[in-house]
Write an enzyme that holds these catalytic residues in place. Structure first.
Site, PDB file in Angstrom:
ATOM      1  CD  GLU A  53      -1.356  -2.250   1.993  1.00  0.00           C
ATOM      2  OE1 GLU A  53      -2.307  -3.274   2.650  1.00  0.00           O
ATOM      3  OE2 GLU A  53      -0.155  -2.286   2.161  1.00  0.00           O
ATOM      4  CB  CYS A  80      -0.082  -4.476   8.470  1.00  0.00           C
ATOM      5  SG  CYS A  80       1.089  -2.909   8.019  1.00  0.00           S
ATOM      6  CB  CYS A  89      -0.705  -0.614   5.247  1.00  0.00           C
ATOM      7  SG  CYS A  89       1.197  -1.205   4.910  1.00  0.00           S
ATOM      8  CB  ALA A 159      13.076 -36.924 -11.345  1.00  0.00           C
ATOM      9  CB  THR A 200      19.448 -37.353  -0.852  1.00  0.00           C
ATOM     10  OG1 THR A 200      18.513 -38.267  -0.904  1.00  0.00           O
ATOM     11  CG2 THR A 200      19.543 -36.517  -1.985  1.00  0.00           C
TER      12      THR A 200
END
Length: 348
Positions: A53, A80, A89, A159, A200
């Site tokens: 804003e 906010c 804001c 994958a 991994t």
């Protein structure tokens, strides 16, 4: 598409441009319109900087500032209400006497929820809420999950070969093509964290960065129960914040940009892992493997989205790929790969 939808969709587009830049804050866009003409627009661009804003107000030309008391502001999320890194804001909107406000989603944060909307209405502003709400919720799905479920938004990514193997035990196997690889690096730049297991890390020695895409690197999370991984792995090069979750009684000396967190359970439990990430204010995480970790998230039903590549390659034998309990909501061919997107949250 009506004019109100048009302006709110523009606000959505502005917000999306900064996904990955605002850390645990939501992405937000704002558009200010006077008699069919956009006179100001902006987004929350970086964590700690001005909100949407305020940036929209700053973008207005000096000669158009006088038009604000006759204008409408479109905001993707309730303005906010509290002081944080920036002032509220909602006060900026009131200060400039903008009479009409369209809000897509109310803010689930208890510090804000409905407070700004009530404040504006008490001051006599015409406030419309729930405008293009489904689209608005999709935009801030990470922020909503973080606030409503007290955990990060979980994305599974893996994958598989054409014959549905995810890899081979103790052997690095690359299945996807270069275009898919670049897309994955783009995804990483939009999320808070990325998580893998010990096997991994040891087998593939991944960097888990966005080196093939311009953007922020996610925080690296590695599960290493007894701290057996070599400190020479790329994960520990200090280039990106890295958190090692473990159960070991012994500790390791802190390395640059590497921290260690001992968990309380005897073995890794998905709920406890997500609690640690929540405490670290990481609002989203990509789970990149291995197969056992992916399976645990699926079995616990603690995942929100899955992105699965199917390669044209055949492995014949290996580690079976995880099986998802729902059908994909989208399929897309990426050269020789097939990408399927799954959503595990309501109304999608």
């Amino acid at each position: 598409m009506g004019e109100h939808q048009q302006y709110m969709r523009r606000a959505f587009d502005l917000a999306l441009q900064h996904l990955g830049n605002v850390r645990h804050n939501p992405i937000v866009g704002a558009v200010i319109v006077h008699e069919g003409r956009i006179i100001g627009e902006g987004a929350h661009e970086q964590f700690g900087s001005a909100h949407a804003e305020v940036n929209a107000l700053k973008s207005i030309k000096e000669e158009d500032m006088r038009l604000l008391p006759e204008s409408t502001i479109y905001v993707t999320l309730e303005p906010c209400h509290h002081y944080g890194n920036t002032p509220p804001c909602v006060d900026a909107i009131l200060k400039h006497k903008i009479p009409k406000v369209y809000v897509s989603c109310v803010d689930p944060n208890p510090k804000v929820y409905m407070k700004s909307i009530q404040k504006m209405r008490l001051k006599g502003l015409e406030v419309h809420t729930g405008f293009e709400e489904e689209h608005g919720k999709e935009l801030i799905k990470r922020y909503l999950t973080f606030n409503e479920k007290q955990r990060p938004f979980v994305i599974l990514k893996y994958a598989q070969s054409k014959d549905q193997f995810i890899g081979k035990e103790g052997e690095q196997v690359w299945l996807t093509n270069d275009i898919s690889k670049k897309l994955v690096h783009k995804w990483r730049s939009k999320e808070s964290a990325i998580l893998i297991g010990k096997n991994t890390a040891a087998t593939d020695n991944p960097a888990l960065t966005t080196r093939d895409w311009t953007g922020n690197n996610p925080v690296r999370i590695v599960l290493d129960s007894q701290l057996g991984l070599s400190p020479t792995l790329q994960l520990f090069d200090g280039s990106v914040p890295t958190i090692v979750l473990h159960h070991a009684n012994n500790t390791r000396s802190e390395q640059v940009n590497v921290s260690y967190k001992q968990l309380t359970a005897a073995r890794f439990e998905i709920g406890e892992i997500l609690e640690v990430l929540y405490q670290e204010k990481l609002k989203s995480v990509i789970i990149e493997g291995g197969a056992d970790i992916l399976h645990q998230f699926i079995t616990a039903n603690l995942w929100d989205e899955a992105r699965v590549f199917t390669s044209s390659k055949l492995l014949s034998t290996g580690i079976p790929a995880p099986q998802l309990p729902i059908k994909p909501m989208m399929r897309q061919e990426i050269d020789s790969d097939l990408l399927e997107i799954y959503r595990n949250y309501p109304d999608q």
